[in-house]
Design a protein around this motif. Structure first.
Motif, PDB file in Angstrom:
ATOM      1  N   TRP A  19     -31.421 -53.664  -2.087  1.00 20.36           N
ATOM      2  CA  TRP A  19     -30.602 -54.233  -3.174  1.00 20.36           C
ATOM      3  C   TRP A  19     -30.717 -53.430  -4.463  1.00 20.36           C
ATOM      4  O   TRP A  19     -29.784 -53.401  -5.268  1.00 20.36           O
ATOM      5  N   THR A  21     -31.007 -50.099  -4.784  1.00 19.30           N
ATOM      6  CA  THR A  21     -30.257 -48.844  -4.724  1.00 19.30           C
ATOM      7  C   THR A  21     -28.788 -49.015  -5.123  1.00 19.30           C
ATOM      8  O   THR A  21     -28.307 -48.276  -5.981  1.00 19.30           O
ATOM      9  N   PRO A  22     -28.040 -49.961  -4.550  1.00 20.12           N
ATOM     10  CA  PRO A  22     -26.652 -50.126  -5.012  1.00 20.12           C
ATOM     11  C   PRO A  22     -26.560 -50.504  -6.491  1.00 20.12           C
ATOM     12  O   PRO A  22     -25.642 -50.073  -7.194  1.00 20.12           O
ATOM     13  N   ASN A  26     -24.520 -48.253  -9.335  1.00 19.16           N
ATOM     14  CA  ASN A  26     -23.482 -48.776 -10.229  1.00 19.16           C
ATOM     15  C   ASN A  26     -23.847 -48.599 -11.699  1.00 19.16           C
ATOM     16  O   ASN A  26     -22.984 -48.287 -12.523  1.00 19.16           O
ATOM     17  N   ALA A  91     -21.711 -42.955  -2.090  1.00 22.71           N
ATOM     18  CA  ALA A  91     -22.673 -44.035  -2.300  1.00 22.71           C
ATOM     19  C   ALA A  91     -22.141 -45.369  -1.802  1.00 22.71           C
ATOM     20  O   ALA A  91     -22.900 -46.172  -1.241  1.00 22.71           O
ATOM     21  N   ASN A  92     -20.865 -45.631  -1.990  1.00 23.23           N
ATOM     22  CA  ASN A  92     -20.305 -46.896  -1.524  1.00 23.23           C
ATOM     23  C   ASN A  92     -20.205 -46.956  -0.007  1.00 23.23           C
ATOM     24  O   ASN A  92     -20.422 -48.013   0.583  1.00 23.23           O
ATOM     25  N   ALA A  95     -23.730 -47.656   1.095  1.00 19.57           N
ATOM     26  CA  ALA A  95     -24.097 -49.054   0.864  1.00 19.57           C
ATOM     27  C   ALA A  95     -23.489 -49.959   1.927  1.00 19.57           C
ATOM     28  O   ALA A  95     -24.133 -50.906   2.395  1.00 19.57           O
TER      29      ALA A  95
END
Length: 125
Positions: A19, A21-22, A26, A91-92, A95
């Motif tokens: 949790w 890392t995302p 952002n 990154a998305n 995730a």
């Protein structure tokens, strides 16, 4: 620097890394949206592998620490033209893969390469 044990790193990922890392990613993109806070945003992105699994970056005090890195000018041009949007997409996707058991190994691999995708910074040397 020596790496922490696999057990400690796995527990960190399960309890915190998945949790954190995302959230860091952002925050980094919000910082990157400003010219003034861009250097801080890049530093946050470079911390993503550590936040994900407590991976230690290579030591900057070693004599050969700067070898293999691209020049700051090349990295800056790459970031402006490619890195800012490609790393956001990268990154998305990572995730999204991280929430599946099958995609988790690929997500960890992708997050560990995020500093390179963003600004050609080699985290592990």
């Amino acid at each position: 620097m020596s790496q922490r044990s696999l057990l400690v790193r796995a527990l960190w990922f399960v309890l915190v890394g998945w949790w954190l890392t995302p959230a860091l990613v952002n925050v980094a993109w919000l910082l990157n949206a400003t010219v003034v806070l861009l250097p801080l945003g890049i530093k946050v992105i470079n911390l993503v592998p550590t936040a994900l699994t407590l991976a230690e970056p290579r030591s900057l005090s070693e004599a050969d620490a700067g070898e293999g890195q691209r020049s700051l000018l090349v990295r800056a041009v790459y970031f402006v033209l490619v890195g800012w949007w490609l790393s956001w997409l990268w990154a998305n996707v990572a995730a999204a893969l991280a929430v599946t058991i099958v995609g988790l190994p690929v997500a960890v691999w992708m997050f560990n390469r995020l500093p390179y995708v963003t600004s050609l910074y080699r985290f592990h040397g």
